[in-house]
Design a protein around this motif. Structure first.
Motif, PDB file in Angstrom:
ATOM      1  N   PRO A   4      34.162 -30.922  -2.909  1.00 15.97           N
ATOM      2  CA  PRO A   4      34.538 -32.298  -3.252  1.00 15.97           C
ATOM      3  C   PRO A   4      34.751 -33.133  -1.984  1.00 15.97           C
ATOM      4  N   CYS A   5      34.819 -34.428  -2.151  1.00 18.35           N
ATOM      5  CA  CYS A   5      35.002 -35.333  -1.003  1.00 18.35           C
ATOM      6  C   CYS A   5      36.164 -34.916  -0.111  1.00 18.35           C
ATOM      7  N   GLU A   6      37.287 -34.569  -0.725  1.00 17.04           N
ATOM      8  CA  GLU A   6      38.482 -34.230   0.050  1.00 17.04           C
ATOM      9  C   GLU A   6      38.285 -33.005   0.940  1.00 17.04           C
ATOM     10  N   GLY A   7      37.189 -32.285   0.733  1.00 17.28           N
ATOM     11  CA  GLY A   7      36.894 -31.133   1.587  1.00 17.28           C
ATOM     12  C   GLY A   7      36.726 -31.505   3.050  1.00 17.28           C
ATOM     13  N   VAL A   8      36.315 -32.756   3.320  1.00 16.46           N
ATOM     14  CA  VAL A   8      36.165 -33.165   4.721  1.00 16.46           C
ATOM     15  C   VAL A   8      37.523 -33.206   5.422  1.00 16.46           C
ATOM     16  N   ARG A  16      32.020 -42.794  -2.272  1.00 17.11           N
ATOM     17  CA  ARG A  16      33.285 -42.159  -1.927  1.00 17.11           C
ATOM     18  C   ARG A  16      33.211 -41.336  -0.642  1.00 17.11           C
ATOM     19  N   LEU A  17      32.175 -40.499  -0.506  1.00 20.35           N
ATOM     20  CA  LEU A  17      32.143 -39.551   0.611  1.00 20.35           C
ATOM     21  C   LEU A  17      32.026 -40.255   1.960  1.00 20.35           C
ATOM     22  N   GLU A  18      30.997 -41.060   2.116  1.00 17.85           N
ATOM     23  CA  GLU A  18      30.828 -41.722   3.412  1.00 17.85           C
ATOM     24  C   GLU A  18      31.960 -42.708   3.711  1.00 17.85           C
ATOM     25  N   PRO A  19      32.442 -43.485   2.728  1.00 16.80           N
ATOM     26  CA  PRO A  19      33.608 -44.332   3.012  1.00 16.80           C
ATOM     27  C   PRO A  19      34.843 -43.527   3.434  1.00 16.80           C
ATOM     28  N   MET A  24      38.580 -41.984   7.772  1.00 13.52           N
ATOM     29  CA  MET A  24      39.171 -40.968   8.646  1.00 13.52           C
ATOM     30  C   MET A  24      38.946 -41.304  10.120  1.00 13.52           C
ATOM     31  N   ALA A  25      37.945 -42.119  10.402  1.00 12.89           N
ATOM     32  CA  ALA A  25      37.674 -42.554  11.776  1.00 12.89           C
ATOM     33  C   ALA A  25      38.369 -43.874  12.105  1.00 12.89           C
TER      34      ALA A  25
END
Length: 108
Positions: free
Chosen positions: A29-33, A64-67, A72-73
């Protein structure tokens, strides 16, 4: 995180965290990053290699993922700094792919 029942990996442990083909329908899932960043040492690298189409075709990642990676940056979180975003025209089975490279900020 809902997908990790117990954090078995220690904070700031690995020089690099790499995934290839792990972001797809029903996978990470996205939160995995965030977990990838958590286990990477300050100054270490997080690399994510995935099919480009999954950013729009997988509900979990669409808008969601790229945003999330960008947040995070950003100044508010400042978890990592983007190093590269490379498009690969023939990544897998003639499908376009993406390589994201981030360097975890030393202050985290």
């Amino acid at each position: 995180m809902r997908f990790i029942k117990e954090r078995c990996l220690l904070l700031d442990t690995y020089d690099a965290c790499v995934t290839s083909g792990a972001f797809g329908e029903g996978h990470i899932p996205c939160e995995g990053v965030r977990e990838m960043a958590r286990v990477t040492k300050p100054g270490g690298y997080v690399l994510i290699v995935m099919r480009q189409a999954y950013l729009t075709s997988v509900d979990e990642y669409r808008e969601r993922l790229e945003p999330l990676m960008q947040r995070m940056a950003g100044a508010g979180e400042h978890v990592w700094s983007p190093v590269a975003r490379v498009e690969l025209p023939r990544y897998s089975f003639d499908n376009a792919g993406l390589v994201f490279v981030f360097r975890k900020n030393p202050l985290n």
